[in-house]
Design a protein around this motif. Structure first.
Motif, PDB file in Angstrom:
ATOM      1  N   LEU A   4       0.830  -1.196   0.000  1.00  0.00           N
ATOM      2  CA  LEU A   4       0.000   0.000   0.000  1.00  0.00           C
ATOM      3  C   LEU A   4       0.874   1.259   0.000  1.00  0.00           C
ATOM      4  O   LEU A   4       0.607   2.218  -0.723  1.00  0.00           O
ATOM      5  N   LEU A   5       1.953   1.232   0.771  1.00  0.00           N
ATOM      6  CA  LEU A   5       2.892   2.366   0.825  1.00  0.00           C
ATOM      7  C   LEU A   5       3.607   2.538  -0.516  1.00  0.00           C
ATOM      8  O   LEU A   5       3.755   3.656  -1.014  1.00  0.00           O
ATOM      9  N   LEU A   6       4.038   1.426  -1.109  1.00  0.00           N
ATOM     10  CA  LEU A   6       4.709   1.488  -2.417  1.00  0.00           C
ATOM     11  C   LEU A   6       3.761   1.999  -3.503  1.00  0.00           C
ATOM     12  O   LEU A   6       4.157   2.784  -4.363  1.00  0.00           O
ATOM     13  N   ASP A   7       2.551   1.542  -3.470  1.00  0.00           N
ATOM     14  CA  ASP A   7       1.562   2.006  -4.442  1.00  0.00           C
ATOM     15  C   ASP A   7       1.299   3.502  -4.295  1.00  0.00           C
ATOM     16  O   ASP A   7       1.088   4.211  -5.274  1.00  0.00           O
ATOM     17  N   ALA A   8       1.339   3.996  -3.080  1.00  0.00           N
ATOM     18  CA  ALA A   8       1.091   5.419  -2.835  1.00  0.00           C
ATOM     19  C   ALA A   8       2.281   6.275  -3.266  1.00  0.00           C
ATOM     20  O   ALA A   8       2.120   7.402  -3.743  1.00  0.00           O
ATOM     21  N   LEU A   9       3.482   5.755  -3.094  1.00  0.00           N
ATOM     22  CA  LEU A   9       4.687   6.537  -3.432  1.00  0.00           C
ATOM     23  C   LEU A   9       5.097   6.421  -4.900  1.00  0.00           C
ATOM     24  O   LEU A   9       5.854   7.255  -5.392  1.00  0.00           O
ATOM     25  N   PRO A  11       3.680   7.012  -7.886  1.00  0.00           N
ATOM     26  CA  PRO A  11       3.495   8.177  -8.768  1.00  0.00           C
ATOM     27  C   PRO A  11       4.451   9.330  -8.432  1.00  0.00           C
ATOM     28  O   PRO A  11       4.968   9.989  -9.336  1.00  0.00           O
ATOM     29  N   ALA A  12       4.728   9.552  -7.153  1.00  0.00           N
ATOM     30  CA  ALA A  12       5.644  10.628  -6.763  1.00  0.00           C
ATOM     31  C   ALA A  12       7.068  10.320  -7.222  1.00  0.00           C
ATOM     32  O   ALA A  12       7.784  11.200  -7.702  1.00  0.00           O
ATOM     33  N   VAL A  13       7.479   9.078  -7.081  1.00  0.00           N
ATOM     34  CA  VAL A  13       8.818   8.665  -7.524  1.00  0.00           C
ATOM     35  C   VAL A  13       8.931   8.807  -9.039  1.00  0.00           C
ATOM     36  O   VAL A  13       9.957   9.260  -9.551  1.00  0.00           O
ATOM     37  N   GLN A  14       7.886   8.441  -9.747  1.00  0.00           N
ATOM     38  CA  GLN A  14       7.894   8.589 -11.203  1.00  0.00           C
ATOM     39  C   GLN A  14       8.007  10.064 -11.599  1.00  0.00           C
ATOM     40  O   GLN A  14       8.752  10.405 -12.518  1.00  0.00           O
ATOM     41  N   GLU A  15       7.286  10.926 -10.928  1.00  0.00           N
ATOM     42  CA  GLU A  15       7.345  12.364 -11.222  1.00  0.00           C
ATOM     43  C   GLU A  15       8.747  12.914 -10.964  1.00  0.00           C
ATOM     44  O   GLU A  15       9.285  13.682 -11.770  1.00  0.00           O
ATOM     45  N   ILE A  16       9.334  12.518  -9.861  1.00  0.00           N
ATOM     46  CA  ILE A  16      10.698  12.970  -9.536  1.00  0.00           C
ATOM     47  C   ILE A  16      11.684  12.461 -10.582  1.00  0.00           C
ATOM     48  O   ILE A  16      12.556  13.202 -11.033  1.00  0.00           O
ATOM     49  N   ALA A  17      11.538  11.213 -10.994  1.00  0.00           N
ATOM     50  CA  ALA A  17      12.426  10.646 -12.016  1.00  0.00           C
ATOM     51  C   ALA A  17      12.284  11.403 -13.337  1.00  0.00           C
ATOM     52  O   ALA A  17      13.281  11.709 -14.003  1.00  0.00           O
ATOM     53  N   ILE A  18      11.054  11.730 -13.708  1.00  0.00           N
ATOM     54  CA  ILE A  18      10.826  12.474 -14.957  1.00  0.00           C
ATOM     55  C   ILE A  18      11.470  13.857 -14.881  1.00  0.00           C
ATOM     56  O   ILE A  18      12.127  14.304 -15.822  1.00  0.00           O
ATOM     57  N   VAL A  19      11.310  14.539 -13.762  1.00  0.00           N
ATOM     58  CA  VAL A  19      11.909  15.869 -13.587  1.00  0.00           C
ATOM     59  C   VAL A  19      13.424  15.782 -13.678  1.00  0.00           C
ATOM     60  O   VAL A  19      14.077  16.611 -14.334  1.00  0.00           O
TER      61      VAL A  19
END
Length: 132
Positions: A4-9, A11-19
Motif C-alpha cells: 500500500l505504501l509502495l503504491d502510494a509513493l 506516482p511521486a517517484v515517477q514524477e521525480i524521475a521524470i523531472v
C-alpha cells in the motif's frame, strides 16, 4: 501494508524521475550548444582573420587599393562578418580590421637588418647594421 505504501509513493517517484531526466537532458543540451557555439565562432574568427590577411597580401603585392582589399574581405567571408556582427556596409570598420594585417605585411616585406660587430677605428670594436 508495504504494498500500500509502495503504491502510494510510486506516482511521486515517477514524477521525480521524470523531472530529473528532463533536467539532465536540458543540461546536456546546453553543454552541446555552448561547445558548438564556441567552435562555430572560432571558425568564423579564423575565416575572417585569413580573409583579412589575404586582403592585406593582395594590397601589398598587387595594384589593389584599400577599397579592393575591403571588397575582397566582404566577398570572401560574408557569413563570418554576419556571425561576428561586423556590418558589411561599414567599410571604415573593415578597413580598421584590415590595417594591422597590412602593417604586418609591410614589416614582413622589409629586408632583415642584422647587427654585427666590426672593428672600428683605433682597434676598438663597434657594431653597425648590415643588410643581409
Amino acid at each position: 501494508m508495504k504494498q500500500l505504501l509502495l503504491d502510494a509513493l510510486a506516482p511521486a517517484v515517477q514524477e521525480i524521475a521524470i523531472v530529473l531526466i528532463v533536467a539532465l537532458v536540458g543540461a546536456i543540451t546546453e553543454l552541446v550548444r555552448r561547445y558548438t557555439g564556441i567552435s562555430i565562432e572560432a571558425k568564423h574568427r579564423e575565416a575572417l582573420q585569413s580573409a583579412l590577411q589575404n586582403g592585406a597580401r593582395l594590397l601589398i603585392a598587387t595594384a589593389f587599393d584599400r577599397d579592393h582589399a575591403i571588397d575582397y574581405v566582404i566577398a570572401s567571408v560574408p557569413d563570418a562578418l554576419k556571425a561576428l556582427k561586423v556590418d558589411q556596409t561599414d567599410r571604415d570598420r573593415i578597413g580598421t580590421l584590415l590595417q594591422p594585417h597590412v602593417l604586418s605585411q609591410k614589416l614582413a616585406a622589409r629586408p632583415a637588418v642584422q647587427i654585427i660587430s666590426s672593428p672600428g677605428a683605433g682597434g676598438g670594436g663597434g657594431a653597425k647594421p648590415v643588410m643581409r
